[in-house]
Design a protein around this motif. Sequence first.
Motif, PDB file in Angstrom:
ATOM      1  N   ASN A 302      -9.923   3.045  -2.122  1.00  8.17           N
ATOM      2  CA  ASN A 302      -8.844   3.256  -1.340  1.00  8.17           C
ATOM      3  C   ASN A 302      -7.993   2.377  -1.164  1.00  8.17           C
ATOM      4  O   ASN A 302      -8.242   1.152  -0.477  1.00  8.17           O
ATOM      5  N   ARG A 303      -6.499   2.485  -1.081  1.00  6.15           N
ATOM      6  CA  ARG A 303      -5.702   1.506  -0.847  1.00  6.15           C
ATOM      7  C   ARG A 303      -4.577   1.906   0.006  1.00  6.15           C
ATOM      8  O   ARG A 303      -3.486   1.325   0.048  1.00  6.15           O
ATOM      9  N   THR A 304      -4.645   3.171   0.444  1.00  4.44           N
ATOM     10  CA  THR A 304      -3.643   3.934   0.913  1.00  4.44           C
ATOM     11  C   THR A 304      -3.777   4.541   2.238  1.00  4.44           C
ATOM     12  O   THR A 304      -2.665   4.927   3.271  1.00  4.44           O
ATOM     13  N   ARG A 305      -4.973   4.671   2.800  1.00  2.00           N
ATOM     14  CA  ARG A 305      -5.277   5.281   3.969  1.00  2.00           C
ATOM     15  C   ARG A 305      -6.099   4.540   4.683  1.00  2.00           C
ATOM     16  O   ARG A 305      -7.039   3.893   4.294  1.00  2.00           O
ATOM     17  N   ARG A 306      -6.301   4.815   6.137  1.00  2.00           N
ATOM     18  CA  ARG A 306      -7.064   3.968   6.879  1.00  2.00           C
ATOM     19  C   ARG A 306      -8.512   4.858   7.343  1.00  2.00           C
ATOM     20  O   ARG A 306      -8.312   6.076   7.516  1.00  2.00           O
ATOM     21  N   PHE A 307      -9.559   4.096   7.623  1.00  2.00           N
ATOM     22  CA  PHE A 307     -10.509   5.001   8.070  1.00  2.00           C
ATOM     23  C   PHE A 307     -11.081   4.654   9.567  1.00  2.00           C
ATOM     24  O   PHE A 307     -10.665   3.690   9.951  1.00  2.00           O
ATOM     25  N   TYR A 308     -11.702   5.346  10.145  1.00  2.00           N
ATOM     26  CA  TYR A 308     -12.553   5.107  11.322  1.00  2.00           C
ATOM     27  C   TYR A 308     -13.575   4.206  11.269  1.00  2.00           C
ATOM     28  O   TYR A 308     -14.161   3.812  10.018  1.00  2.00           O
ATOM     29  N   THR A 371     -12.579   2.471 -13.719  1.00  2.00           N
ATOM     30  CA  THR A 371     -11.719   3.944 -13.297  1.00  2.00           C
ATOM     31  C   THR A 371     -11.542   3.987 -12.060  1.00  2.00           C
ATOM     32  O   THR A 371     -12.259   3.457 -10.963  1.00  2.00           O
ATOM     33  N   GLN A 372     -10.384   4.443 -11.925  1.00  2.00           N
ATOM     34  CA  GLN A 372      -9.856   4.607 -10.370  1.00  2.00           C
ATOM     35  C   GLN A 372     -10.082   5.904  -9.837  1.00  2.00           C
ATOM     36  O   GLN A 372     -10.064   6.974 -10.551  1.00  2.00           O
ATOM     37  N   PHE A 373     -10.841   5.790  -8.571  1.00  2.00           N
ATOM     38  CA  PHE A 373     -11.408   7.108  -8.225  1.00  2.00           C
ATOM     39  C   PHE A 373     -10.343   7.410  -6.708  1.00  2.00           C
ATOM     40  O   PHE A 373     -10.663   6.516  -5.695  1.00  2.00           O
ATOM     41  N   PRO A 374     -10.026   8.413  -6.736  1.00  2.00           N
ATOM     42  CA  PRO A 374      -8.874   8.880  -5.571  1.00  2.00           C
ATOM     43  C   PRO A 374      -9.769   9.378  -4.296  1.00  2.00           C
ATOM     44  O   PRO A 374     -10.855   9.602  -4.637  1.00  2.00           O
ATOM     45  N   LEU A 375      -9.307   9.275  -3.094  1.00  2.00           N
ATOM     46  CA  LEU A 375      -9.992   9.810  -2.058  1.00  2.00           C
ATOM     47  C   LEU A 375      -9.983  11.335  -2.130  1.00  2.00           C
ATOM     48  O   LEU A 375      -9.287  11.963  -2.900  1.00  2.00           O
ATOM     49  N   VAL A 376     -11.348  11.958  -1.748  1.00  2.00           N
ATOM     50  CA  VAL A 376     -11.530  13.314  -1.998  1.00  2.00           C
ATOM     51  C   VAL A 376     -11.250  14.055  -0.671  1.00  2.00           C
ATOM     52  O   VAL A 376     -11.669  13.954   0.275  1.00  2.00           O
ATOM     53  N   GLU A 383     -13.537  11.304   8.229  1.00  2.00           N
ATOM     54  CA  GLU A 383     -13.594   9.737   8.458  1.00  2.00           C
ATOM     55  C   GLU A 383     -12.180   9.163   8.294  1.00  2.00           C
ATOM     56  O   GLU A 383     -12.104   7.660   8.479  1.00  2.00           O
ATOM     57  N   VAL A 384     -11.276   9.923   7.561  1.00  2.00           N
ATOM     58  CA  VAL A 384      -9.849   9.367   7.124  1.00  2.00           C
ATOM     59  C   VAL A 384      -9.058   9.644   8.345  1.00  2.00           C
ATOM     60  O   VAL A 384      -8.879  10.510   8.865  1.00  2.00           O
ATOM     61  N   ARG A 385      -8.485   8.549   8.755  1.00  2.00           N
ATOM     62  CA  ARG A 385      -7.511   8.435   9.850  1.00  2.00           C
ATOM     63  C   ARG A 385      -6.172   9.641   9.513  1.00  2.00           C
ATOM     64  O   ARG A 385      -5.739   9.189   8.349  1.00  2.00           O
ATOM     65  N   PRO A 386      -5.782  10.396  10.395  1.00  2.00           N
ATOM     66  CA  PRO A 386      -4.495  11.157   9.796  1.00  2.00           C
ATOM     67  C   PRO A 386      -3.278  10.216   9.858  1.00  2.00           C
ATOM     68  O   PRO A 386      -3.170   8.927  10.646  1.00  2.00           O
ATOM     69  N   ILE A 387      -2.208  10.611   8.981  1.00  2.00           N
ATOM     70  CA  ILE A 387      -1.146   9.753   8.887  1.00  2.00           C
ATOM     71  C   ILE A 387      -0.295   9.909  10.139  1.00  2.00           C
ATOM     72  O   ILE A 387      -0.125  11.091  10.359  1.00  2.00           O
ATOM     73  N   ASP A 388       0.261   9.008  10.581  1.00  2.00           N
ATOM     74  CA  ASP A 388       0.866   8.832  11.779  1.00  2.00           C
ATOM     75  C   ASP A 388       2.314   9.387  11.434  1.00  2.00           C
ATOM     76  O   ASP A 388       2.905   8.814  10.439  1.00  2.00           O
TER      77      ASP A 388
END
Length: 394
Positions: A302-308, A371-376, A383-388
């Motif tokens: 992951n390079r686009t979202r933040r985690f808890y 191989t690139q693996f996107p977030l599921v 576990e993924v923070r919502p987009i502000d």
Amino acid sequence: MTSHVFGNSPSPAIASYGLLKTVEHADQDVKNFVQHNFYVDDGLISLPNESDAISLMKRTQSTMKLEGQIRLHKITSNKQAVMDAFDVSDHGEQLKEIDSDDMIHRSLGLCWRLKDDTFVFTVPTEENPFTRRGLLSTVNSLFDPLGFISPIIISGKILLRECTPEGVDWDEPLPVNNLQKWKEWQSSLHCLSDIAIPRMMSHTSVSSAQTAEVHIFSDASEKAIAASAYIKTVSDGQTSVRFIMGRSKLAPLNGHTIPRLELCGAVLATELAEIISVQLGIPLQTMRFYTDSRVVLGYIGNRTRRFYTYVSNRVDRILRISNANQWNFISSEKNPADSCTRRNTNVINIMRLPWITGPQWLCDVTEMKPTQFPLVEPDSDREVRPIDRPMKMD
């Protein structure tokens, strides 16, 4: 004090410092032997051939005697030619003839059978009571620092947890509803005496192999977390895949989802990588990692979202040792670490488990493309923070 006392807390450090000082001006291979292959006063090393072993030992003996009046002795080898090169007084204590089936040498707790150059296991014979203390004593009596029989040991730990109700005292008799399962597991341990693990982790010396690759697998279940490492060597047109080491531990009882447990397995895999890199001198950047969880692969890449916090901290630990391009997806059927996260109470079958035999399909793999693996499903992942989102102003 005018002399060092044996058994003091700093004694091992002092002993190691003294050994290093004696070889300060020795040949480079002697210095490397003492610096990297000694544990206090025990030196263990594997070399490609007998002449190299004899030469190294004789020069190390000479240097230590000359520089520090230290006698290096109790020499043990699986090759008779090496033993013949040294006086009998320098041989290991109570060693029998090299062709004896009973010739077993203990090296740092491991039982090494010299005749066929294998590691073997001692069978616990003491009958412990069916109490929390008795069960724990039986499980802990199995010494296995490299993880050869981790599937068996973790099964015992799982049984111990199931047999022990919350709040039970150490010496209080346990409920009998799991007594039969425990007896079956305990009686199966007698088959450990038939297990022999080859000491060599390759068909040839790793140092002389054309290529040597490390592949590390991780897996998790509601019961256990595990990781296992294998080395793939190619030499003279022959390819082999052998077990290096493995680790397993009980999964936490509460509050952990399967993705979290799989992420803990990935952390365990990177911990194995650090140990192997130091001991075998193989760069971390060349190792390959595998998991059967696409969710974990999405976290790592992951390079686009933040985690808890929980996931964020563990992903950081993984990425300090590896990078996302080193991680690959593997199906559960091909994952050897899966053997350890399922309960295995049959010791007889352990030598046929992929945990020990290794993923032989790796012999046919020449190259694995990153191989690139996107977030599921990131929007529904807790576990993924919502987009502000920007606030609307009236």
